[in-house]
Design an enzyme around this catalytic site. Structure first.
Site, PDB file in Angstrom:
ATOM      1  N   HIS A  14     121.946   9.350 -15.711  1.00 54.23           N
ATOM      2  CA  HIS A  14     123.325   9.603 -16.640  1.00 54.23           C
ATOM      3  C   HIS A  14     124.446   8.625 -15.941  1.00 54.23           C
ATOM      4  O   HIS A  14     125.029   8.124 -16.593  1.00 54.23           O
ATOM      5  CB  HIS A  14     123.755  10.807 -16.642  1.00 54.23           C
TER       6      HIS A  14
ATOM      7  N   ASP B  14     118.105   8.929 -18.553  1.00 48.25           N
ATOM      8  CA  ASP B  14     119.281   9.759 -18.604  1.00 48.25           C
ATOM      9  C   ASP B  14     118.501  10.984 -19.147  1.00 48.25           C
ATOM     10  O   ASP B  14     118.053  11.325 -20.232  1.00 48.25           O
ATOM     11  CB  ASP B  14     120.396   9.388 -19.497  1.00 48.25           C
TER      12      ASP B  14
ATOM     13  N   SER C 219     130.198   9.740 -21.177  1.00 50.54           N
ATOM     14  CA  SER C 219     129.867  10.668 -20.920  1.00 50.54           C
ATOM     15  C   SER C 219     130.474  11.993 -21.921  1.00 50.54           C
ATOM     16  O   SER C 219     130.678  11.902 -23.007  1.00 50.54           O
ATOM     17  CB  SER C 219     129.961  11.255 -19.231  1.00 50.54           C
TER      18      SER C 219
END
Length: 370
Positions: free
Chosen positions: A349, A316, A149
């Site tokens: 995600h 995502d 991330s």
């Protein structure tokens, strides 16, 4: 508001003054980190993990903190990141409230909390701070640098700013720049916090705290961390039981609403709102293209490592799978043996945190081949 420091945290005192990319400097600042495994005599078996926006450095349990960490299933003896072989470091990002110096910390010069007097924060600042920790531990080169991330952005910044710091890289659900959708979402999150009257230009306290703003910001985040596919399968249109609702007009009615409310309620008193603003904005600003006259692939091609794995989820929406493809392509242009892998995880995600069955094997295979 106070900081939220996990038991067993270790601390590195940053060089003082510590210069910031966009101006200003920090004095007597620190970085919180945790370690697992043992560094070998030649200091060649080290792995650095750079986390996302909200996690602390406690990725997994250890002797000084038996609580499970945020990546417990991925890190440990015999796990994909095998601490029987690797010496693993996880760093809490500069600007956070989980042990590293940030807006919720006290300025040693003024003896007051930094709040909005904290210098503008860039991803590159977190990158430079993390490498100070690595060098302080006697490590000249990492066997691998792992970022997920926001940490994927930080990892790329590390590789650009500190050539030869790592032999390999795993970028998990990361990106080389923020896309308009992600910038827009984070802009709304910051606006929700700043419009809360208790935010008070950053001068809140535990009595007058921008809980509503941070709660809405977190709900927006959670929506983007997962996927519509998961929401459909997990909640559908199921309504709450009568004892879970009240007569308030437009109150909670569906299970998905209750999930968001519960998740946000748990979060608001474990993360500082000003830190959220600073870290969020740092992600919007980061752009590898700045390192190559606006050409993002050329910027990635400047990175010199032996091997890389870019991995993400097709569901995502915050860091779309195309961004991991882009990382792999750019690294290949620079001569890196880079592999891209897209997984069909329904968790969006956040899949790298929960779909260990999907993400674990390729990470293990990559590290086993080093």
């Amino acid at each position: 508001m106070t900081e939220f420091i996990p038991p067993g945290s270790l601390f590195h005192a940053l060089s003082s003054p510590f210069p910031m990319k966009r101006g200003g400097q920090l004095h007597r600042a620190r970085i919180a980190y945790e370690t697992w495994g043992h560094l070998n005599a030649s200091a060649t078996n080290a792995i650095l993990i750079m986390p996302g926006l909200s996690p602390n450095a406690h990725a997994a349990h250890h002797d000084s903190n038996a609580e499970p960490g945020w990546w417990e299933s991925m890190l440990g003896p015999g796990k994909p990141i095998d601490t029987d072989r690797w010496f693993v470091i996880c760093v809490n990002s500069l600007g956070s409230c989980k042990g590293s110096t940030g807006p919720a910390s006290y300025n040693p010069i003024t003896q007051a909390m930094y709040r909005l007097d904290f210098p503008a924060l860039s991803i590159e600042d977190g990158a430079n701070a993390a490498i100070e920790v690595v060098h302080a531990l006697g490590i000249k080169q990492l066997a691998s640098l792992i970022g997920n991330s926001m940490g994927g952005m930080t990892a790329l910044a590390i590789l650009l700013l500190h050539p030869d710091i790592a032999r390999s890289h795993i970028n998990i659900s990361g990106s080389a720049q923020a896309l308009p959708f992600s910038i827009a979402i984070r802009s709304l999150q910051r606006e929700a916090i700043r419009l809360d009257p208790h935010w008070n230009q950053g001068h809140y306290d535990d009595t007058h705290y921008p809980e509503s703003g941070l709660r809405i910001a977190r709900k927006l985040g959670v929506i983007t961390y997962r996927s519509a596919l998961e929401w459909d399968g997990r909640f559908g249109r199921v309504r709450l039981d009568s004892d879970q609702t009240n007569d308030t007009p437009f109150g909670l009615e569906f299970q998905i609403e209750n999930y968001l409310e519960s998740h946000a309620h748990r979060f608001v008193h474990t993360f500082d709102p000003n830190c959220y603003l600073y870290l969020s904005r740092s992600m919007d600003w980061f752009d590898v293209a700045e390192y190559a006259n606006g050409d993002i692939l050329a910027g990635l091609a400047r990175i010199r490592i032996q091997r890389a794995l870019a991995i993400g989820s097709h569901t995502d929406i915050l860091f779309p799978i195309q961004q991991q493809q882009q990382i792999a392509e750019g690294l290949r242009r620079g001569g890196t043996h880079a592999t891209f892998l897209g997984l069909d995880s329904p968790q969006g995600h956040d899949a790298f945190l929960v779909d260990i069955a999907g993400f674990g094997p390729p990470v293990k295979e990559f590290l086993d081949e080093l």
